[in-house]
Design a protein around this motif. Structure first.
Motif, PDB file in Angstrom:
ATOM      1  N   TYR A 234      -0.890  -2.204  -8.846  1.00  0.00           N
ATOM      2  CA  TYR A 234      -0.465  -1.566 -10.090  1.00  0.00           C
ATOM      3  C   TYR A 234      -1.669  -1.321 -11.002  1.00  0.00           C
ATOM      4  O   TYR A 234      -1.785  -0.259 -11.625  1.00  0.00           O
ATOM      5  CB  TYR A 234       0.562  -2.444 -10.792  1.00  0.00           C
ATOM      6  CG  TYR A 234       1.216  -1.773 -11.975  1.00  0.00           C
ATOM      7  CD1 TYR A 234       2.226  -0.833 -11.787  1.00  0.00           C
ATOM      8  CD2 TYR A 234       0.819  -2.074 -13.279  1.00  0.00           C
ATOM      9  CE1 TYR A 234       2.827  -0.213 -12.868  1.00  0.00           C
ATOM     10  CE2 TYR A 234       1.417  -1.458 -14.360  1.00  0.00           C
ATOM     11  CZ  TYR A 234       2.420  -0.523 -14.149  1.00  0.00           C
ATOM     12  OH  TYR A 234       3.008   0.093 -15.219  1.00  0.00           O
ATOM     13  N   ALA A 235      -2.570  -2.295 -11.082  1.00  0.00           N
ATOM     14  CA  ALA A 235      -3.751  -2.151 -11.933  1.00  0.00           C
ATOM     15  C   ALA A 235      -4.665  -1.040 -11.424  1.00  0.00           C
ATOM     16  O   ALA A 235      -5.265  -0.303 -12.214  1.00  0.00           O
ATOM     17  CB  ALA A 235      -4.510  -3.473 -11.996  1.00  0.00           C
ATOM     18  N   GLN A 236      -4.763  -0.907 -10.099  1.00  0.00           N
ATOM     19  CA  GLN A 236      -5.651   0.112  -9.531  1.00  0.00           C
ATOM     20  C   GLN A 236      -5.132   1.530  -9.750  1.00  0.00           C
ATOM     21  O   GLN A 236      -5.879   2.495  -9.631  1.00  0.00           O
ATOM     22  CB  GLN A 236      -5.829  -0.125  -8.033  1.00  0.00           C
ATOM     23  CG  GLN A 236      -6.627  -1.370  -7.707  1.00  0.00           C
ATOM     24  CD  GLN A 236      -6.862  -1.503  -6.218  1.00  0.00           C
ATOM     25  OE1 GLN A 236      -7.475  -0.646  -5.591  1.00  0.00           O
ATOM     26  NE2 GLN A 236      -6.360  -2.590  -5.646  1.00  0.00           N
ATOM     27  N   SER A 237      -3.858   1.667 -10.049  1.00  0.00           N
ATOM     28  CA  SER A 237      -3.273   3.005 -10.178  1.00  0.00           C
ATOM     29  C   SER A 237      -3.156   3.452 -11.630  1.00  0.00           C
ATOM     30  O   SER A 237      -2.562   4.485 -11.921  1.00  0.00           O
ATOM     31  CB  SER A 237      -1.883   3.030  -9.533  1.00  0.00           C
ATOM     32  OG  SER A 237      -1.008   2.152 -10.226  1.00  0.00           O
ATOM     33  N   ALA A 238      -3.701   2.662 -12.561  1.00  0.00           N
ATOM     34  CA  ALA A 238      -3.583   2.997 -13.983  1.00  0.00           C
ATOM     35  C   ALA A 238      -4.967   3.184 -14.599  1.00  0.00           C
ATOM     36  O   ALA A 238      -5.493   2.295 -15.270  1.00  0.00           O
ATOM     37  CB  ALA A 238      -2.829   1.887 -14.717  1.00  0.00           C
ATOM     38  N   PRO A 239      -5.620   4.347 -14.379  1.00  0.00           N
ATOM     39  CA  PRO A 239      -6.985   4.567 -14.873  1.00  0.00           C
ATOM     40  C   PRO A 239      -7.059   4.548 -16.395  1.00  0.00           C
ATOM     41  O   PRO A 239      -6.113   4.935 -17.077  1.00  0.00           O
ATOM     42  CB  PRO A 239      -7.342   5.950 -14.320  1.00  0.00           C
ATOM     43  CG  PRO A 239      -6.036   6.624 -14.091  1.00  0.00           C
ATOM     44  CD  PRO A 239      -5.098   5.533 -13.693  1.00  0.00           C
TER      45      PRO A 239
ATOM     46  N   SER B 232       0.816  -1.210   0.000  1.00  0.00           N
ATOM     47  CA  SER B 232       0.000   0.000   0.000  1.00  0.00           C
ATOM     48  C   SER B 232       0.847   1.255   0.000  1.00  0.00           C
ATOM     49  O   SER B 232       0.392   2.326  -0.383  1.00  0.00           O
ATOM     50  CB  SER B 232      -0.941   0.001   1.218  1.00  0.00           C
ATOM     51  OG  SER B 232      -0.188   0.033   2.408  1.00  0.00           O
ATOM     52  N   SER B 233       2.119   1.149   0.431  1.00  0.00           N
ATOM     53  CA  SER B 233       2.977   2.322   0.472  1.00  0.00           C
ATOM     54  C   SER B 233       4.162   2.224  -0.488  1.00  0.00           C
ATOM     55  O   SER B 233       5.048   3.055  -0.479  1.00  0.00           O
ATOM     56  CB  SER B 233       3.514   2.527   1.899  1.00  0.00           C
ATOM     57  OG  SER B 233       4.226   1.387   2.324  1.00  0.00           O
ATOM     58  N   THR B 234       4.177   1.199  -1.336  1.00  0.00           N
ATOM     59  CA  THR B 234       5.289   1.068  -2.270  1.00  0.00           C
ATOM     60  C   THR B 234       5.050   1.903  -3.520  1.00  0.00           C
ATOM     61  O   THR B 234       3.922   2.214  -3.859  1.00  0.00           O
ATOM     62  CB  THR B 234       5.481  -0.397  -2.701  1.00  0.00           C
ATOM     63  OG1 THR B 234       4.248  -0.888  -3.218  1.00  0.00           O
ATOM     64  CG2 THR B 234       5.928  -1.256  -1.556  1.00  0.00           C
ATOM     65  N   LYS B 235       6.143   2.240  -4.169  1.00  0.00           N
ATOM     66  CA  LYS B 235       6.035   2.991  -5.410  1.00  0.00           C
ATOM     67  C   LYS B 235       5.560   2.049  -6.512  1.00  0.00           C
ATOM     68  O   LYS B 235       6.031   0.935  -6.651  1.00  0.00           O
ATOM     69  CB  LYS B 235       7.397   3.589  -5.777  1.00  0.00           C
ATOM     70  CG  LYS B 235       7.905   4.599  -4.760  1.00  0.00           C
ATOM     71  CD  LYS B 235       9.307   5.073  -5.107  1.00  0.00           C
ATOM     72  CE  LYS B 235       9.824   6.050  -4.058  1.00  0.00           C
ATOM     73  NZ  LYS B 235      11.220   6.468  -4.315  1.00  0.00           N
ATOM     74  N   CYS B 236       4.617   2.540  -7.285  1.00  0.00           N
ATOM     75  CA  CYS B 236       4.017   1.711  -8.316  1.00  0.00           C
ATOM     76  C   CYS B 236       4.767   1.917  -9.633  1.00  0.00           C
ATOM     77  O   CYS B 236       4.494   2.858 -10.368  1.00  0.00           O
ATOM     78  CB  CYS B 236       2.555   2.098  -8.472  1.00  0.00           C
ATOM     79  SG  CYS B 236       1.476   0.717  -8.652  1.00  0.00           S
TER      80      CYS B 236
ATOM     81  N   ASN C  56      -8.323   6.217  -3.709  1.00  0.00           N
ATOM     82  CA  ASN C  56      -8.712   6.725  -5.034  1.00  0.00           C
ATOM     83  C   ASN C  56      -8.570   5.678  -6.129  1.00  0.00           C
ATOM     84  O   ASN C  56      -8.333   6.006  -7.298  1.00  0.00           O
ATOM     85  CB  ASN C  56      -7.890   7.973  -5.399  1.00  0.00           C
ATOM     86  CG  ASN C  56      -8.134   9.122  -4.442  1.00  0.00           C
ATOM     87  OD1 ASN C  56      -9.258   9.325  -3.982  1.00  0.00           O
ATOM     88  ND2 ASN C  56      -7.088   9.868  -4.122  1.00  0.00           N
ATOM     89  N   SER C  57      -8.730   4.415  -5.767  1.00  0.00           N
ATOM     90  CA  SER C  57      -8.656   3.339  -6.749  1.00  0.00           C
ATOM     91  C   SER C  57      -9.689   3.548  -7.847  1.00  0.00           C
ATOM     92  O   SER C  57     -10.861   3.821  -7.570  1.00  0.00           O
ATOM     93  CB  SER C  57      -8.900   1.988  -6.069  1.00  0.00           C
ATOM     94  OG  SER C  57      -9.121   0.973  -7.025  1.00  0.00           O
ATOM     95  N   TRP C  58      -9.264   3.401  -9.096  1.00  0.00           N
ATOM     96  CA  TRP C  58     -10.223   3.552 -10.191  1.00  0.00           C
ATOM     97  C   TRP C  58     -11.021   2.270 -10.405  1.00  0.00           C
ATOM     98  O   TRP C  58     -12.047   2.269 -11.091  1.00  0.00           O
ATOM     99  CB  TRP C  58      -9.516   3.960 -11.478  1.00  0.00           C
ATOM    100  CG  TRP C  58      -8.920   2.816 -12.242  1.00  0.00           C
ATOM    101  CD1 TRP C  58      -7.678   2.289 -12.099  1.00  0.00           C
ATOM    102  CD2 TRP C  58      -9.566   2.046 -13.257  1.00  0.00           C
ATOM    103  NE1 TRP C  58      -7.498   1.234 -12.953  1.00  0.00           N
ATOM    104  CE2 TRP C  58      -8.643   1.064 -13.690  1.00  0.00           C
ATOM    105  CE3 TRP C  58     -10.827   2.081 -13.847  1.00  0.00           C
ATOM    106  CZ2 TRP C  58      -8.945   0.130 -14.673  1.00  0.00           C
ATOM    107  CZ3 TRP C  58     -11.131   1.151 -14.829  1.00  0.00           C
ATOM    108  CH2 TRP C  58     -10.198   0.182 -15.235  1.00  0.00           C
ATOM    109  N   LEU C  59     -10.581   1.151  -9.812  1.00  0.00           N
ATOM    110  CA  LEU C  59     -11.276  -0.117  -9.999  1.00  0.00           C
ATOM    111  C   LEU C  59     -12.463  -0.305  -9.064  1.00  0.00           C
ATOM    112  O   LEU C  59     -13.295  -1.173  -9.286  1.00  0.00           O
ATOM    113  CB  LEU C  59     -10.294  -1.278  -9.798  1.00  0.00           C
ATOM    114  CG  LEU C  59      -9.376  -1.612 -10.978  1.00  0.00           C
ATOM    115  CD1 LEU C  59      -8.435  -2.739 -10.622  1.00  0.00           C
ATOM    116  CD2 LEU C  59     -10.179  -1.966 -12.220  1.00  0.00           C
ATOM    117  N   ILE C  60     -12.550   0.497  -8.031  1.00  0.00           N
ATOM    118  CA  ILE C  60     -13.672   0.362  -7.108  1.00  0.00           C
ATOM    119  C   ILE C  60     -14.919   0.974  -7.755  1.00  0.00           C
ATOM    120  O   ILE C  60     -14.822   2.000  -8.453  1.00  0.00           O
ATOM    121  CB  ILE C  60     -13.360   1.026  -5.749  1.00  0.00           C
ATOM    122  CG1 ILE C  60     -14.294   0.492  -4.650  1.00  0.00           C
ATOM    123  CG2 ILE C  60     -13.445   2.544  -5.827  1.00  0.00           C
ATOM    124  CD1 ILE C  60     -13.861   0.864  -3.243  1.00  0.00           C
ATOM    125  N   PRO C  61     -16.079   0.367  -7.607  1.00  0.00           N
ATOM    126  CA  PRO C  61     -17.297   0.935  -8.208  1.00  0.00           C
ATOM    127  C   PRO C  61     -17.551   2.369  -7.743  1.00  0.00           C
ATOM    128  O   PRO C  61     -17.188   2.739  -6.626  1.00  0.00           O
ATOM    129  CB  PRO C  61     -18.400  -0.010  -7.716  1.00  0.00           C
ATOM    130  CG  PRO C  61     -17.704  -1.299  -7.439  1.00  0.00           C
ATOM    131  CD  PRO C  61     -16.340  -0.928  -6.946  1.00  0.00           C
TER     132      PRO C  61
END
Length: 641
Positions: free
Chosen positions: A414-419, A375-379, A526-531
């Motif tokens: 990684y997937a959650q941080s790439a909208p 959760s705190s690592t660089k993506c 701020n995950s883009w994958l969450i509804p």
């Protein structure tokens, strides 16, 4: 008994392997990450915290300026004049141009500038209100984490030079010694308490070398160490007068000295009791004479000005009393009091031992920490490259499995941080992003049986491919069968019977998690994958929820978008049953309150505001803290209309 406390040799090996793999992946160009303390040594016991060391790479320590050879780093010099053995001051030299970071953390004494251990810790404290200074560490107020910023000296220091040639025994071996010497030493920010220059002193740490030594222990040595720790934590420190006199580091030191004296052939399972009693007797001897010499720097008597006077007499009296019970003194620990002596040596069936390991792992911080550490690592792709390199080039099959597991956990973040909602660079770029995200999410299905698939279903839901999402959700729900495992759960008869199957006897714990574990859903801030219906949950931080609750919630959302009213009602009723029966919901306030928040959102979506209000109120009753529960805000918004 000892398998319940320490775990089997295989369990300890897995714990060390997971820690080593995570340390490597978590490290980057700025710092090296080291899991230290008991957890890093492969010992996780009741009440163990996670000790983490962050070694800053752009600054190094040297004894002699002539040995400084890397022009890309800043260096400071050890100054040990008028400093207790085992400690040093870190001196800035005129020839070096220092960064603002370093200069702001210095103190001047007699015209010289020293790097201040006290200022360093205070500066890091300013970043958050939820931490406290604990010795050389910055710790969370709950006592779960100890984080130490430290610095490295690549060369072996003169204070410990005698250790290289001191021992003529077979332990530690020549190769182990060379590995320890090659690593050098670390420096952690704490001085000798009460001395005038305490704030500019640093303790010399042999933490990495000690891990090398612990890793050479036979399982019997490790058992003795663990039993001493249990005796200290559960028995000795319960006496008010003795609470702060001894620490586990003293016990480790005693084990090291005895290991150097005795041949390794002594440390066998059948000798566990006499070996343990020998260690306990040495502890008493050390207290009696107020002498506990540092293993690497014997000039440092760690009991000096600490174990003496009236407190020493009280401690000695307690230790003598405990010693009079022989090995049975450990039964004063409530961890061990229910075990019979015959359980020390009895043969344990392989399936029983495997089940013990599974239970221990499910209740382990290892599992929680491994899942949440990213959760705190660089993506970035550097992490992915590291993992792929380990998977492809490692000859160790266990390491390959561990690396695959980390790839899966990392893939979720990684997937959650790439909208995918940006169209500024054209459709081709967006399509490449889409394929890349899909590929990453397919890598995310290997760390448990369900949550990775549900994250993929979220991807299709957000991409408005509701039919695909529903197929994956249906597959995920089928996997939520009664024999599956969950973090912190108590095993039922069906779990014990399942784990007896030969299928599970010869697979690694990572493979078992893939088949049997149902992890919770973990969404980043701020995950883009969450509804969109849950965006409020990730506005201020990461969010987790029961996978089964989320599966029916997401299923309902898909049917809602497809205008399938009857299926929506079916999902609602099933979701209510899941929540009322606590079906795959972690036994925690937060998990239960969030389940009711989800139920309230569903009612609100379907137009039943009164039922929504009741669900939100139920959630608030379980968890009233508005910073942890969005139901408080949702109720406020409902009442404003």
């Amino acid at each position: 008994m000892c398998h319940n406390i320490v775990g089997s040799e295989n369990y300890v090996k897995n714990l060390r392997l997971m820690n080593a793999g995570r340390d490597d992946l978590y490290s980057d160009t700025d710092s090296t990450f080291i899991t230290s303390g008991s957890f890093g040594e492969g010992l996780e016991m009741r009440g163990s915290d996670l000790d983490m060391m962050y070694v800053i790479k752009n600054m190094e320590v040297y004894e002699d300026i002539k040995t400084a050879y890397n022009s890309n780093v800043q260096y400071v010099l050890m100054e040990t004049d008028d400093v207790k053995p085992g400690f040093t001051q870190l001196l800035l030299v005129q020839e070096q141009v220092y960064s603002q970071f370093l200069c702001q953390r210095c103190e001047e004494h007699n015209g010289k500038h020293y790097f201040s251990s006290a200022i360093l810790k205070q500066k890091f404290m300013c970043n958050t209100d939820s931490t406290v200074i604990h010795g050389p560490c910055i710790s969370d107020k709950g006592g779960n984490f100890d984080n130490a910023i430290c610095f490295h000296c690549r060369t072996w220091i003169s204070q410990a030079s005698q250790w290289i040639t001191r021992s003529n025994s077979s332990w530690p071996s020549y190769n182990v010694k060379q590995s320890i010497i090659k690593h050098g030493v670390l420096f952690v920010p704490i001085g000798v308490k009460g001395l005038p220059k305490e704030n500019i002193e640093w303790r010399i740490s042999f933490s990495v070398g000690e891990k090398f030594l612990i890793n050479t222990f036979t399982h019997t040595q490790l058992m003795c160490y663990a039993l001493l720790k249990v005796l200290l934590k559960d028995v000795i420190t319960t006496y008010t007068e003795c609470e702060d006199l001894l620490c586990s580091y003293f016990l480790k030191t005693i084990i090291f000295w005895i290991s150097e004296e005795l041949p390794q052939s002594i440390w066998k399972p059948e000798n566990l009791i006499p070996c343990f009693m020998r260690c306990f007797s040495r502890l008493i001897y050390s207290v009696e004479y107020s002498v506990c010499l540092h293993y690497f720097i014997p000039e440092n008597n760690m009991f000096e000005n600490k174990i003496e006077g009236r407190v020493r007499e009280i401690l000695l009296e307690k230790l003598y009393t405990l010693h009079s019970y022989g090995w049975r003194c450990i039964l004063f620990s409530n961890q061990l009091s229910n075990f019979h002596v015959s359980m020390w040596m009895d043969h344990i069936e392989p399936h029983t031992l495997h089940t013990i390991e599974v239970v221990k792992t499910l209740h382990s911080k290892l599992l929680w920490f491994t899942i949440n550490v990213y959760s705190s690592t660089k993506c970035n792709t550097n992490t992915s490259t590291k993992i792929i390199h380990q998977i492809v080039f490692s000859d160790n099959s266990s390491l390959k499995y561990v690396s695959t597991y980390y790839m899966s956990v990392w893939g979720s973040k990684y997937a959650q941080s790439a909208p995918l909602n940006s169209t500024r660079r054209g459709n081709k770029h967006q399509y490449r992003q889409y394929k890349s995200c899909l590929c990453t999410l397919l890598q995310n299905i290997y760390h448990d049986a369900v949550s990775g698939w549900l994250m993929l279903a979220s991807f299709f839901y957000k991409s408005k491919q509701y039919s695909k999402a529903l197929h994956i959700i249906a597959y995920s729900i089928l996997k939520c069968s009664p024999e599956k495992l969950q973090i912190l759960m108590d095993l039922s008869d069906i779990h014990y019977q399942t784990l007896k199957l030969k299928l599970f006897q010869n697979i690694s714990i990572v493979q078992l998690w893939k088949i049997m574990l149902i992890d919770r859903m973990n969404f980043l801030r701020n995950s883009w994958l969450i509804p969109n219906e849950l965006q409020m949950e990730v506005e201020n931080g990461a969010y987790h929820i029961s996978s089964k609750v989320y599966a029916y919630f997401l299923k309902l959302l898909c049917h809602y978008q497809l205008n399938n009213a009857r299926q929506c009602q079916d999902c609602l009723h099933t979701l209510q049953n899941v929540i009322s029966e606590n079906n795959f919901i972690e036994n925690s306030k937060q998990s239960h309150s969030r389940a009711y928040t989800i139920l309230g959102i569903v009612f609100q979506l379907l137009g039943d505001n009164e039922s929504a209000r009741q669900a939100f109120m139920q959630s608030v009753e379980i968890e009233p803290d508005c910073s942890l529960n969005t139901s408080v805000k949702r109720l406020t918004l409902m009442n404003s209309f």
